[in-house]
Every structure is written in structure tokens, then in C-alpha cells.
Write an enzyme that holds these catalytic residues in place. Structure first.
Site, PDB file in Angstrom:
ATOM      1  CG  HIS A  30      25.531  87.175  62.392  1.00  0.00           C
ATOM      2  ND1 HIS A  30      23.932  88.067  63.304  1.00  0.00           N
ATOM      3  CD2 HIS A  30      24.977  86.388  61.792  1.00  0.00           C
ATOM      4  CE1 HIS A  30      22.562  87.287  62.565  1.00  0.00           C
ATOM      5  NE2 HIS A  30      23.026  86.309  62.330  1.00  0.00           N
TER       6      HIS A  30
ATOM      7  CB  CYS B  44      25.103  89.960  68.012  1.00  0.00           C
ATOM      8  SG  CYS B  44      25.259  88.838  66.418  1.00  0.00           S
TER       9      CYS B  44
ATOM     10  CB  CYS C  41      20.586  89.065  65.548  1.00  0.00           C
ATOM     11  SG  CYS C  41      21.194  88.395  65.933  1.00  0.00           S
TER      12      CYS C  41
ATOM     13  CD  GLU D 240      26.605  92.395  66.274  1.00  0.00           C
ATOM     14  OE1 GLU D 240      25.706  92.865  66.302  1.00  0.00           O
ATOM     15  OE2 GLU D 240      26.957  91.215  65.347  1.00  0.00           O
TER      16      GLU D 240
END
Length: 163
Positions: free
Chosen positions: A53, A86, A83, A55
């Protein structure tokens, strides 16, 4: 620089991701003195990893850049609401400020679906959402529209079907 300038940097990373057939999410981490310490974009398809991801990439780079895992002097800018995974990384890195663009009603962990960033008794970052929301949301809408019509492709030219 102000929020919009850093969000534009994150949007540029999101567009790079989209150009490679990835869901367009971009993230930059900025120190209090305005230096970009980390950046990332979604690379789940390319890396064949659920952990890739934006992040998490940005947090890992910022930790390397700043020489520690506590990012107490930083602000995280991301084009899509974090999410749960993260959000957990944000909490563990002690990032005091999170700024996101588009809300994520299906998986947002900063208040849309659940608010993991403000659990009682835990570290609680300041959160600002809706920064350049329309531009961030439009990037996602455009990507998924192309995906539905078969125009979104991976870096290898494969049509993407499962995001």
C-alpha cells in the site's frame, strides 16, 4: 507549503500507479520543516503483495530517511482514507498528523467505516479529510470506469479484473 501542495504530490504518485494498472493511491510523508521524508504508491499488483500500500511504502522510506521508526515530526498525506492495516502502521509509527483526500466508505479506518485512529487509550493523530477530495475521488472513479470497460492494464499489458 500548504496541504494542497503536498496532496498534489500524492496525486502525482497516484497517477503513476494508475499508469501501471494499480489502484491510484499515492502518499507522501513530510517533516515539520517541509522536507519530504517518504513517498509511496500502490504496488500490490506489481509486487504481488497485499502489503504494498502507498502508506506502508511511504512509512518505510520515511523511517529509513529519518533513521528511526517513530515519525513524531511528520505529516502523512494520502489520496484515499487509510485502510485498517495502514491505520495500524500510522499508529505504530506515531505519525501525529494524517491528511487524506477521498473518503473510503468500504474500507476507511479514519472515520468512514471505522475510526481506528481515535481509539480510547491509544495514540491519536490529528486527522483532516476531504483535502482536494474531488480530484482524489475523480482519479479513483476514472480508474475503475476504465477497468469496467477493459481499458485498465497492468504494466505487462494484461487486463486487470480483480482489484
Amino acid at each position: 507549503m500548504e496541504h494542497e501542495a503536498y496532496m498534489r504530490m500524492a496525486l502525482a504518485l497516484a497517477r503513476e500507479a494508475a499508469g501501471e494498472g494499480e489502484v491510484p493511491v499515492g502518499c507522501v510523508i513530510v517533516t515539520d520543516d517541509g522536507r519530504v521524508a517518504g513517498q509511496g504508491r500502490n504496488r500490490r499488483e506489481h509486487g504481488k503483495s497485499a502489503l504494498a500500500h502507498a502508506e506502508l511504502e511511504a512509512i518505510a522510506e520515511a523511517c529509513r530517511c529519518l533513521g528511526g521508526w517513530r515519525l513524531w515530526q511528520c505529516t502523512l498525506y494520502v489520496t484515499l482514507e487509510p485502510c485498517p492495516m495502514c491505520a495500524g502502521a500510522i499508529l505504530n509509527a506515531h505519525i501525529p498528523r494524517v491528511v487524506y483526500g477521498a473518503s473510503d466508505p468500504k474500507a476507511g479506518a479514519a472515520g468512514s467505516l471505522i475510526d481506528l485512529l481515535h481509539l480510547p487509550g491509544c495514540f491519536q493523530p490529528e486527522v483532516s479529510g476531504g483535502i482536494m477530495e474531488e480530484e482524489c475521488a475523480q482519479e479513483l472513479k476514472s480508474f475503475f470506469r476504465k477497468l469496467r470497460t477493459g481499458q485498465a492494464q497492468t504494466a505487462k499489458g494484461e487486463i486487470k479484473h480483480d482489484i
